[in-house]
Design an enzyme around this catalytic site. Structure first.
Site, PDB file in Angstrom:
ATOM      1  N   CYS A 241     -39.173 -29.264  19.843  1.00  0.00           N
ATOM      2  CA  CYS A 241     -39.628 -27.985  19.291  1.00  0.00           C
ATOM      3  C   CYS A 241     -38.835 -27.595  18.045  1.00  0.00           C
ATOM      4  CB  CYS A 241     -39.513 -26.882  20.353  1.00  0.00           C
ATOM      5  SG  CYS A 241     -37.810 -26.400  20.750  1.00  0.00           S
ATOM      6  N   CYS A 297     -11.162  14.200   7.041  1.00  0.00           N
ATOM      7  CA  CYS A 297      -9.714  14.070   7.075  1.00  0.00           C
ATOM      8  C   CYS A 297      -9.294  12.613   7.047  1.00  0.00           C
ATOM      9  CB  CYS A 297      -9.173  14.749   8.326  1.00  0.00           C
ATOM     10  SG  CYS A 297      -7.374  14.653   8.468  1.00  0.00           S
TER      11      CYS A 297
END
Length: 514
Positions: A241, A297
């Site tokens: 495949c 911050c």
């Protein structure tokens, strides 16, 4: 062609080498590369399709039946116990004898005369339910124990549902004999045909799932094929495949990265997916895990509790009042902080390189049609060159070598940065060995990029003979550089780790089972 050492060849020397190749040597070079491409099917690696699975199983069963003069169901019991390895069966038979071979596998072989003499009356008392039944309503297994078919059926159904289909033992107390699979199937089919079909399928697929030399193709969705290797169980194979995978771990083909390192790399990539390359992510200086900034911050806190400066990566105290002198991060800090601090940056570098080359693989694969168009144009022009197969050969070399280069980065990370492997070599030799390894990577990368440029540039408008010479030369150089990289990795690996040997032709392509 003369032999040359490519370990330290640079771009300039590559051009000089190209000029030294004459026409005869060049023909030998491309013919040799073409021969490699033609010999791609490996007879030691076989693809077994779903419709051929029974024939493949019977082939092995027949070998065991011929070796020991056994019936098919006896041979199956023996082979399931020994993982479908006829060589192991033969070895145990020679070393321990037939009686020991059979008893260990739970195999009871009695003659038909012995079994018939055990049924001395037309009526049988089942020792499970204590009912009196006609002889034809009972069944006797090879071990000589006889019970009514109803009790046998209940026993078989329970064992199948418990996942013990491969080796269903007798119901008799302390009897470890394996029941005849045909008797099991016939009795279960009357009560539950679907379960009987599942039982048959389990026995059939046992040839793959219990066999060290056969693996299912890991394709998704599953293609239904299995791959059988004859010799080396540690190899990479290609299914019919098209899926290429490592036969040892059933993961995608990943050499020259060892199986354990590749497994750890996949898990780490999955755990930290989307964070490593994020501009909103940095590493904690204490636990070295990625931390995502979700506010303005620049003093951030890791989950481990450590606070650090987002700008420079340095540790900060928990007190907001404390001043933190922030400066730009310098590379020499890596040497002072040691391996633990180098790890995140080593991982980031390896990730970037790995992704860059895997992305290039995908792009170059999509561009293959462009090469085919170039060949068609040149053939229509009746160019003095009649054979343009060297273009395909060069592309295949590019594709294989870039895969090798990309998978070398996970190895490099775990070998030189990760704590798990830091004791694999002495600290005083780590740096020179790392430099040597990275030098091999750099040389290979340079030649790969050169070959890619040569292949996908507009060379049909230039001197095709010169381009042909360059591509053939680069293909040969890259082949040697790949081999050098493999040799380097094999020398660096700890003794308990191995990699698939380098194959110039790439991953083994399985031939069809007949």
């Amino acid at each position: 062609m003369e032999d040359y050492y490519y370990g330290s060849i640079d771009d300039e020397n590559s051009d000089q080498y190209s000029d030294r190749v004459d026409d005869d040597d060049e023909e030998d070079s491309v013919d040799g590369l073409q021969d490699q491409e033609l010999c791609s099917k490996d007879p030691s690696c076989t693809v077994i399709r779903q419709e051929s699975l029974l024939a493949a199983q019977k082939e092995v069963l027949q070998k065991a039946m011929d070796l020991l003069s056994l019936k098919e169901h006896h041979a199956r019991t023996l082979l399931i116990y020994h993982c479908w390895d006829v060589e192991t069966v033969s070895k145990v038979f020679v070393e321990r004898g037939k009686e020991r071979l059979y008893s260990e596998a739970g195999l009871s072989v009695r003659s038909s005369k012995d079994l018939n003499s055990s049924l001395s009356s037309d009526e049988v008392t089942c020792q499970i339910c204590f009912k009196h039944v006609n002889a034809y309503e009972s069944s006797m297994m090879d071990c000589g124990h006889c019970f009514c078919n109803i009790c046998w059926t209940k026993h078989f159904i329970m064992k199948i549902q418990e996942g013990q289909s491969r080796r269903i033992t007798c119901m008799a107390n302390k009897c470890e004999a394996i029941c005849d699979q045909e008797n099991v199937r016939n009795l279960v089919s009357t009560a539950d045909p679907h379960l009987a079909t599942m039982f048959y399928k389990i026995l059939l697929e046992s040839y793959v799932e219990d066999n060290k030399k056969v693996k299912w193709c890991p394709s998704v969705p599953h293609c239904g094929n299995a791959i059988r290797v004859e010799r080396d169980e540690y190899c990479e194979v290609e299914c019919a495949c098209g899926v290429q995978f490592c036969f040892s771990c059933s993961s995608e083909a990943h050499s020259p990265c060892p199986c354990l390192m590749w497994k750890l790399w996949k898990e780490k990539r999955q755990d930290e997916s989307g964070m490593v390359n994020s501009t909103n992510t940095k590493y904690c200086p204490k636990c070295h895990k990625p931390v995502e900034k979700n506010g303005g911050c620049n003093r951030v806190r890791c989950l481990c509790g450590q606070q650090f400066c987002w700008l420079c990566g340095g540790k900060t105290s928990t007190s907001i009042a404390d001043h933190h002198p922030c400066g730009q991060y310098k590379d020499d800090r890596l040497e002072k902080d040691g391996l633990a601090k180098r790890q995140p940056w080593g991982y980031s570098h390896s990730c970037i390189q790995f992704k860059a080359h895997t992305d290039s693989l995908e792009l170059e694969a999509r561009l293959q049609s462009r090469l085919n168009s170039k060949i068609e144009i040149l053939e229509e022009k009746n160019h003095e060159l009649r054979d343009f197969s060297w273009v395909t050969v060069g592309f295949n070399r590019l594709f294989r070598s870039r895969r090798i280069l990309s998978y070398s980065y996970p190895f490099g990370y775990y070998m030189f940065y990760d704590d798990q492997f830091k004791y694999a070599m002495e600290q005083n030799v780590r740096e020179p060995k790392q430099n040597l390894f990275e030098n091999h990577q750099e040389q290979l990368q340079a030649k790969i990029e050169n070959l890619s440029e040569q292949l996908f540039d507009d060379w049909e408008e230039r001197d095709v003979l010169d381009t042909r010479r360059q591509i053939i030369t680069l293909s040969t150089v890259i082949n040697n550089l790949c081999k050098n990289l493999y040799d380097c990795i094999e020398e660096l690996l700890p003794p308990e780790h191995i990699i698939v040997p380098y194959r110039s032709m790439g991953v083994k392509k399985a031939s069809e089972f007949h």
